[in-house]
Design an enzyme around this catalytic site. Structure first.
Site, PDB file in Angstrom:
ATOM      1  N   GLU A 105      15.153 -29.508 -42.582  1.00 25.77           N
ATOM      2  CA  GLU A 105      15.600 -29.414 -43.960  1.00 25.77           C
ATOM      3  C   GLU A 105      14.540 -28.701 -44.772  1.00 25.77           C
ATOM      4  O   GLU A 105      13.356 -29.007 -44.619  1.00 25.77           O
ATOM      5  CB  GLU A 105      15.713 -30.835 -44.516  1.00 25.77           C
ATOM      6  CG  GLU A 105      16.994 -31.139 -45.214  1.00 25.77           C
ATOM      7  CD  GLU A 105      17.003 -32.588 -45.673  1.00 25.77           C
ATOM      8  OE1 GLU A 105      17.999 -33.248 -45.400  1.00 25.77           O
ATOM      9  OE2 GLU A 105      16.029 -33.046 -46.287  1.00 25.77           O
ATOM     10  N   TYR A 161      18.924 -25.784 -51.504  1.00 23.11           N
ATOM     11  CA  TYR A 161      18.771 -26.677 -50.369  1.00 23.11           C
ATOM     12  C   TYR A 161      19.314 -25.959 -49.137  1.00 23.11           C
ATOM     13  O   TYR A 161      20.406 -25.379 -49.166  1.00 23.11           O
ATOM     14  CB  TYR A 161      19.563 -27.979 -50.593  1.00 23.11           C
ATOM     15  CG  TYR A 161      19.692 -28.810 -49.333  1.00 23.11           C
ATOM     16  CD1 TYR A 161      18.759 -29.799 -49.047  1.00 23.11           C
ATOM     17  CD2 TYR A 161      20.719 -28.578 -48.411  1.00 23.11           C
ATOM     18  CE1 TYR A 161      18.845 -30.544 -47.881  1.00 23.11           C
ATOM     19  CE2 TYR A 161      20.811 -29.316 -47.247  1.00 23.11           C
ATOM     20  CZ  TYR A 161      19.883 -30.291 -46.982  1.00 23.11           C
ATOM     21  OH  TYR A 161      19.957 -31.016 -45.816  1.00 23.11           O
TER      22      TYR A 161
END
Lengths: 289, 381
Positions: free
Chosen positions: B189, B101
């Protein structure tokens, strides 16, 4: 006594020749605020409501000894206007403008840490010390002199709570709208600290809302450092996660932070009663006095 | 403002971040053309502004042409959490061995952007943040200086990313920060960044939200904005320029100022009712805004009764009262009972002007809300 502003405060209005700036400068003067100058690039030499306008804040300070500014400048230029206030070393800058890009405010916030200037806002209704000075757009007539301090993230909610207090004859030392944006200058903690130090403030009302963690921090501060009693109110109990409720900062994130319940719990843990209605907030204040 | 995955990835690709080969398709035929070029396996991904698309059935992996046709047909036109899917991204499958991530967002508390990296990619990062916060490495960026390249490396190493790909991941993170800054993003993101069996690093997803307050200086992004509303009422609110959120109750709410409108919603709930909406008509509202606001709540079939609460600062009570009278005079029969409460600037004048044949009037917020809740109850009984 009062906090941050009083009848000695000398105000320069940035954007005094614009529609909002002109109208509210007039209202401030009518209230008795010491508006000594306006600052608008390219408009130096003009007068608005009999107040001299200068091209820069620097000139306004040099000529009129201003020590506070109110910013009514459109969002695209507002961060620049706030920097101008900060770089001129004013004691206080009040940014009324709504819609300043967050990344601009991050840069302002960084500079703020390097100066002694206090910033209020942005996206706030301003500050009023009843009977002495009003910097911003709050309707002066609903406030009255007294011994209760008020700090809030929202404008009209402030008016509502003040109205509930005034109905019972409870006046205010100073009322402050800190603003509904994600990044703001003066926080709840800053305002509470000043109210705690003010001998004339006998009780404080704090109106928070969903989003962020400022209220939780304020609760910890109250629990550890405050003797002055505080009554609380939190707006947004029924707000669904992920939806922005008007204010850019009023949003419950997907992970559940910033909920009304977490703020109410934190305040209760710090011994702060939180009203279910604005009327109940006034009940609590009445009990304190 | 949210960008679609395909829009975010096109910005990523332009900036030099490796992304899988992909095509956008609005029909099954287009999707099949796309897989014919890309090959298998191929991911068929719904392009809608909702999180958790995979779990909701909006992302499928096709291993042959028959599957591709079936999945494209299933996903196109499907209802995903209230949004209808009208296009899919057809994307080359990535043979990955690891998922990370990587993100950049604004830390409100610090007033600074923050870089985030975790080796627990591919899952809901908010759950990771809650259950195992130490699994996410963070690095704040001074907004005045911008990102120093070492910071991207530092946070990647701190997260425990495999050494052989760490510099590639840091390079992606650096580029993401540049994109964050130059596009006035509020959030970027990539979840997951995939590490392939060949040890290449690929951005397999892309979330990018833009600060709406900065759109005035981001004309290219503004042009990418696709108004996506959950229903016609939100569309109408968008056209009128109201801050509006639809809820599930039956008491319609109109007010001025975010904090006070939220409070009105809360009071409806407190007095046993259920709010139908958040509607802030803003400061200085005059007759036309009032008419538009009433149109909003009257067109909501869920609404059984309305409370109209104005505390005038800049907004003047007499102006609002005139607007209410004018708006309601257009109806032969008022569709829903309206309770009005005016306070603040020129409230008394406003109360006198209000036509009490058309509306009910209350003096306090608490009384107004209770009356509206009662009105709504009477309709449902």
């Amino acid at each position: 006594m009062s906090i941050f502003v009083d009848d000695d405060t000398r105000v320069v209005v940035q954007g005094i020749t614009g529609g909002e700036g002109k109208f509210h400068a007039g209202q401030m003067i009518e209230y008795g605020t010491n508006v000594v100058a306006g600052a608008v690039p390219g408009k130096g030499g003009q007068e608005v409501h009999g107040v001299p306008v200068y091209d820069t804040v620097d000139e306004a300070v040099a000529a009129e000894d201003a020590d506070a500014s109110v910013v009514f400048v459109p969002p695209a230029f507002a961060a620049d206007a706030v920097f101008e206030s900060l770089d001129t070393d004013l004691d206080l800058a009040v940014a009324i403008t709504e819609g300043i890009p967050t990344q601009d405010m991050a840069k302002v916030n960084k500079r703020l840490g390097e100066t002694d200037t206090r910033l209020l806002g942005p996206n706030c209704p301003g500050i009023i010390t009843p009977g002495e000075a009003k910097l911003g757009i709050l309707p002066g007539n609903i406030f009255s002199e007294g011994n209760v301090g008020l700090v809030s993230r929202s404008g009209t909610l402030t008016y509502q709570v003040v109205d509930n207090l005034t109905e019972r004859g409870i006046g205010q030392t100073t009322a402050i709208g800190i603003g509904g944006d994600p990044i703001i200058g003066t926080s709840f903690v800053d305002a509470l600290e000043a109210f705690e130090a003010d001998p004339d403030t006998d009780a404080v009302v704090m109106c928070g809302e969903i989003g962020g963690e400022d209220e939780e921090q304020a609760a910890r501060f109250i629990g550890e450092y405050m003797d002055t009693p505080v009554a609380g109110f939190i707006a947004g109990r029924t707000a669904p996660p992920g939806k922005r409720m008007g204010h850019a900062g009023a949003i419950v994130s997907g992970s559940g932070t910033g909920t009304a319940q977490s703020k109410i719990d934190a305040l209760n843990d710090a011994g702060v009663p939180v009203g279910d209605t604005p009327e109940e907030v006034a009940d609590h204040v009445e009990e304190f006095l | 403002m949210k960008l679609h995955e395909y829009q975010a990835k096109s910005l990523f690709a332009d900036a030099g971040i490796p992304v899988p080969d992909s095509r956008l398709a609005t029909s099954v035929d287009e999707a099949l053309d796309a897989v014919d070029e890309i090959g298998y396996p191929a991911a068929i991904k719904a392009q809608v502004h909702v999180g958790g698309r995979g779990k909701a059935g909006g992302i499928k992996i096709a291993t042959d042409r028959e599957e591709a046709a079936r999945y494209a047909d299933e996903i196109l036109g499907m209802d995903l959490k209230g949004y209808t899917v009208d296009r899919v991204l057809v994307e080359a499958g990535v043979d990955f061995v690891d998922e990370l991530y990587v993100g950049v967002t604004m830390d409100r508390g610090e007033g600074k952007p923050v870089l985030m990296v975790s080796t627990e990619g591919g899952v809901n990062i908010e759950e990771v943040a809650e259950e195992n916060p130490d699994a996410i490495a963070r690095e704040h960026v001074d907004p005045a200086f911008g990102l120093h390249p070492y910071q991207a490396r530092k946070v990647v190493y701190e997260a425990g990313v495999d050494a052989d790909v760490a510099l590639d991941v840091a390079s992606i993170l650096s580029t993401l920060y540049d994109l964050y800054e130059s596009n006035d993003a509020s959030e970027i993101e990539v979840n997951p960044v995939m590490i392939t069996s060949d040890r290449d690093v690929v951005a397999a997803d892309g979330v990018m939200n833009i600060d709406e307050d900065a759109l005035f200086r981001q004309p290219e992004l503004e042009a990418m904005a696709e108004a996506s509303y959950e229903d016609d009422l939100e569309r109408k609110a968008g056209e009128y320029g109201f801050d509006y959120v639809r809820l599930s109750g039956n008491v319609g709410i109109i007010g001025n100022g975010a904090g006070l409108v939220m409070t009105t919603l809360d009071l409806v709930d407190y007095y046993g009712g259920a709010p139908a909406n958040f509607l802030d008509i803003g400061g200085g509202a005059k007759a036309e805004r009032v008419t538009q606001a009433l149109d909003m709540v009257f067109s909501d079939d869920n609404v059984d009764a309305v409370v109209f609460n104005i505390f005038g600062g800049i907004t003047r009570g007499d102006e609002v009262a005139k607007g209410i009278n004018e708006a309601l005079a257009q109806f032969d029969e008022i569709p829903k009972k309206v309770v009005v409460r005016l306070a603040g600037t020129n409230a008394e004048e406003g109360m006198e002007i209000l036509n009490t044949d058309l509306v009910e009037v209350e003096k306090t917020l608490e009384d107004a809300v209770q009356r509206a809740v009662k009105n709504a109850d009477e309709v449902t009984q």
